[in-house]
Design a protein around this motif. Structure first.
Motif, mmCIF file in Angstrom:
data_model
loop_
_atom_site.group_PDB
_atom_site.id
_atom_site.type_symbol
_atom_site.label_atom_id
_atom_site.label_comp_id
_atom_site.label_asym_id
_atom_site.label_seq_id
_atom_site.Cartn_x
_atom_site.Cartn_y
_atom_site.Cartn_z
ATOM 1 N N LEU A 50 0.844 -0.947 0.107
ATOM 2 C CA LEU A 50 -0.045 -0.023 0.011
ATOM 3 C C LEU A 50 0.953 1.423 -0.005
ATOM 4 C CD1 LEU A 50 -3.169 0.562 2.232
ATOM 5 C CD2 LEU A 50 -1.571 2.309 1.753
ATOM 6 N N TYR A 51 0.469 2.059 -1.014
ATOM 7 C CA TYR A 51 1.382 3.207 -0.990
ATOM 8 C C TYR A 51 0.602 4.592 -0.600
ATOM 9 C CZ TYR A 51 4.868 0.672 -4.029
ATOM 10 O OH TYR A 51 5.690 -0.367 -4.552
ATOM 11 N N PHE A 52 1.100 5.222 0.100
ATOM 12 C CA PHE A 52 0.715 6.549 0.436
ATOM 13 C C PHE A 52 1.583 7.802 0.047
ATOM 14 C CE2 PHE A 52 0.016 10.111 3.646
ATOM 15 C CZ PHE A 52 -1.061 10.721 3.091
ATOM 16 N N ASP A 53 0.976 8.649 -0.882
ATOM 17 C CA ASP A 53 1.814 9.539 -1.560
ATOM 18 C C ASP A 53 3.166 8.989 -1.950
ATOM 19 O OD1 ASP A 53 2.087 12.330 -2.452
ATOM 20 O OD2 ASP A 53 2.656 12.974 -0.497
ATOM 21 N N ASN A 54 3.073 7.786 -2.736
ATOM 22 C CA ASN A 54 4.215 7.213 -3.339
ATOM 23 C C ASN A 54 5.014 6.574 -2.186
ATOM 24 O OD1 ASN A 54 3.434 7.716 -6.075
ATOM 25 N ND2 ASN A 54 4.324 9.857 -5.901
ATOM 26 N N ILE A 55 4.902 6.485 -0.849
ATOM 27 C CA ILE A 55 5.569 5.784 0.137
ATOM 28 C C ILE A 55 5.118 4.464 0.563
ATOM 29 C CG2 ILE A 55 6.503 6.321 2.360
ATOM 30 C CD1 ILE A 55 6.093 9.260 1.995
ATOM 31 N N PRO A 56 5.845 3.604 0.306
ATOM 32 C CA PRO A 56 5.324 2.201 0.687
ATOM 33 C C PRO A 56 5.289 2.117 2.223
ATOM 34 C CG PRO A 56 7.758 2.296 -0.015
ATOM 35 C CD PRO A 56 7.316 3.398 -0.122
ATOM 36 N N LEU A 57 4.062 1.432 2.587
ATOM 37 C CA LEU A 57 4.022 1.278 4.154
ATOM 38 C C LEU A 57 4.211 -0.082 4.476
ATOM 39 C CD1 LEU A 57 0.708 3.259 4.421
ATOM 40 C CD2 LEU A 57 3.267 4.099 4.658
ATOM 41 N N LEU A 58 3.987 -0.982 3.701
ATOM 42 C CA LEU A 58 3.986 -2.587 4.376
ATOM 43 C C LEU A 58 5.391 -3.144 3.786
ATOM 44 C CD1 LEU A 58 0.443 -3.731 3.284
ATOM 45 C CD2 LEU A 58 1.330 -2.521 5.372
ATOM 46 N N VAL A 59 5.565 -4.515 4.490
ATOM 47 C CA VAL A 59 6.811 -5.123 4.029
ATOM 48 C C VAL A 59 6.304 -6.254 2.895
ATOM 49 C CG1 VAL A 59 8.147 -7.180 4.606
ATOM 50 C CG2 VAL A 59 7.817 -5.267 6.129
ATOM 51 N N SER A 60 6.834 -5.769 1.888
ATOM 52 C CA SER A 60 6.171 -6.655 0.431
ATOM 53 C C SER A 60 6.997 -7.983 0.101
ATOM 54 C CB SER A 60 6.106 -5.581 -0.648
ATOM 55 O OG SER A 60 7.274 -5.500 -1.168
ATOM 56 N N ASP A 61 6.531 -8.551 -0.934
ATOM 57 C CA ASP A 61 7.109 -9.904 -1.428
ATOM 58 C C ASP A 61 8.768 -9.589 -1.897
ATOM 59 O OD1 ASP A 61 6.345 -8.493 -3.549
ATOM 60 O OD2 ASP A 61 5.855 -10.518 -4.549
ATOM 61 N N LYS A 62 8.983 -8.234 -2.032
ATOM 62 C CA LYS A 62 10.348 -7.737 -2.523
ATOM 63 C C LYS A 62 11.144 -8.010 -1.400
ATOM 64 C CE LYS A 62 8.736 -4.648 -5.923
ATOM 65 N NZ LYS A 62 8.842 -3.001 -6.578
ATOM 66 N N GLU A 63 10.884 -7.653 -0.009
ATOM 67 C CA GLU A 63 11.544 -7.717 0.967
ATOM 68 C C GLU A 63 11.550 -9.248 1.759
ATOM 69 O OE1 GLU A 63 10.857 -3.957 -0.139
ATOM 70 O OE2 GLU A 63 9.264 -4.973 0.951
ATOM 71 N N GLN A 64 10.388 -9.610 1.727
ATOM 72 C CA GLN A 64 10.131 -10.996 2.452
ATOM 73 C C GLN A 64 9.313 -11.960 1.457
ATOM 74 O OE1 GLN A 64 11.546 -11.958 5.084
ATOM 75 N NE2 GLN A 64 12.107 -9.864 5.878
ATOM 76 N N GLU A 65 10.102 -13.414 1.236
ATOM 77 C CA GLU A 65 9.511 -14.223 0.187
ATOM 78 C C GLU A 65 8.139 -14.573 0.713
ATOM 79 O OE1 GLU A 65 10.866 -18.228 -2.100
ATOM 80 O OE2 GLU A 65 12.137 -17.180 -0.954
ATOM 81 N N GLU A 66 8.089 -14.830 2.135
ATOM 82 C CA GLU A 66 6.718 -15.690 2.560
ATOM 83 C C GLU A 66 5.895 -14.721 3.506
ATOM 84 O OE1 GLU A 66 5.782 -19.804 5.102
ATOM 85 O OE2 GLU A 66 7.841 -19.414 4.444
ATOM 86 N N TYR A 67 6.696 -14.080 4.474
ATOM 87 C CA TYR A 67 5.875 -13.283 5.329
ATOM 88 C C TYR A 67 5.865 -11.706 4.927
ATOM 89 C CZ TYR A 67 7.274 -17.487 8.089
ATOM 90 O OH TYR A 67 7.350 -18.689 8.263
ATOM 91 N N TYR A 68 4.784 -11.314 4.287
ATOM 92 C CA TYR A 68 4.698 -9.991 3.655
ATOM 93 C C TYR A 68 3.293 -9.802 3.714
ATOM 94 C CZ TYR A 68 3.428 -12.578 -0.655
ATOM 95 O OH TYR A 68 2.556 -13.274 -1.842
ATOM 96 N N GLY A 69 3.222 -8.229 3.521
ATOM 97 C CA GLY A 69 1.794 -7.790 3.031
ATOM 98 C C GLY A 69 0.855 -7.957 4.681
ATOM 99 N N SER A 70 -0.436 -7.715 4.109
ATOM 100 C CA SER A 70 -1.384 -7.725 5.219
ATOM 101 C C SER A 70 -2.513 -8.952 4.656
ATOM 102 C CB SER A 70 -2.203 -6.307 5.271
ATOM 103 O OG SER A 70 -3.039 -6.421 6.243
ATOM 104 N N THR A 71 -3.272 -9.598 5.480
ATOM 105 C CA THR A 71 -4.083 -10.787 5.455
ATOM 106 C C THR A 71 -4.925 -10.888 6.408
ATOM 107 O OG1 THR A 71 -4.055 -12.942 4.365
ATOM 108 C CG2 THR A 71 -2.561 -12.546 6.107
#
Length: 310
Positions: A44-65
């Motif tokens: 989730l980007y707010f004003d082009n700033i990423p707020l979450l840990v995405s799959d680019k940083e963590q292969e398995e434990y990422y995002g929101s669910t």
């Protein structure tokens, strides 16, 4: 032949990834969803700033669910059709609705709704349908992975957990002792928990997870000048799923992320019935001239975010 096989495999993988990534955007907000991987909110980007840990940083434990609560009902891993399976995806201009395809062994069908309300607010709606033949008892549970280096703030409730669960290894259940007292700012009655980069436990403790009773129905994370507030229905601790807290904080001991989680009421849902739960996320740039203490953050939340008027 080998080179051609590698090329075709790469193209197939690239196309698969391309199909998975869905985008919903409006104004200052851009949302990326992996529809084919549990309809997981990847970024989730707010004003082009990423707020979450995405799959680019963590292969398995990422995002929101979303998971059904309590965890003791399924241990690990989470129900596959909900957490990893492909979802049917339908999108409009500023919203999307995604529905899981349950396995034969599953008794829940989950529909996730995402709606961008304005430049500062996104609404997440979770509809869990009992598709089994028996009553199903569970609670709603949202799990959001965020990078270390910020500060967790949320109002402290007055209820305490039972002593039996407090003995579980690795967990700090909300009870009044020298550890929890260090985590609460008494002047505003808020949990105030700094999360340093590289830390592996809850501050002032040797525990990795805090399960707490909240108050007023919000929990916030301030990191790199961006304040993320999750707003939800306040639920008394005796209405929660066993062995869970209303607000939970997990600090991964090895990887560079935390989980900020909240729970809805524990309930029994009859066959063919659906339980609906809503969580609103608010995002703001936190003023650089304001102190980053619990009192100032709480005042900012109460001034700018109508958490009691959803």
């Amino acid at each position: 032949m080998i080179n051609l096989y590698i090329l075709l495999s790469f193209l197939a993988f690239s196309n698969h990834k391309k199909v998975e990534d869905k985008v919903i955007e409006h104004g200052k907000i851009r949302i990326e969803v992996k529809a084919n991987v549990g309809a997981r909110l990847n970024q989730l980007y707010f004003d082009n700033i990423p707020l979450l840990v995405s799959d680019k940083e963590q292969e398995e434990y990422y995002g929101s669910t979303w998971w059904p609560s309590p965890q003791r009902d399924w241990h690990w891993p989470p129900p596959k059709s909900i957490d990893e399976g492909a979802y049917h995806y339908k999108q409009s201009a500023t919203s999307a609705k995604m529905t899981s395809s349950p396995l034969k062994t599953s008794d829940l069908r989950l529909t996730k709704g995402i709606e961008i309300i304005n430049d500062h607010k996104v609404r997440f709606t979770y509809e869990a349908e009992n598709i089994g033949k028996e009553n199903k008892t569970f609670g709603h549970w949202e799990i959001t992975r965020l990078a270390k280096g910020g500060r967790v703030i949320f109002p402290a409730g007055s209820a305490f957990g039972d002593a039996e669960f407090a003995t579980f290894p690795g967990l700090l259940y909300f009870k009044k002792d020298k550890n929890t007292e260090k985590l609460i700012n008494p002047s505003v009655d808020c949990f105030d928990i700094p999360i340093k980069k590289g830390c592996g436990t809850i501050p002032h403790t040797d525990k990795t997870k805090l399960l707490a009773d909240g108050q007023d129905g919000w929990a916030a994370y301030l990191n790199d000048g961006i304040l993320l507030v999750k707003s939800f229905e306040n639920t008394e601790i005796d209405r929660l799923a066993p062995t869970q807290g209303e607000v939970e904080l997990f600090v991964n001991p090895d990887l560079d992320f935390i989980e900020l989680e909240e729970h809805g009421a524990y309930q029994t849902v009859a066959p063919e019935q659906t339980s609906t739960w809503t969580v609103d996320w608010y995002m703001y740039k936190y003023p650089s001239n304001m102190p980053q203490d619990a009192a100032s953050i709480k005042a900012f939340v109460e001034k700018n975010i109508k958490v009691n008027n959803l």
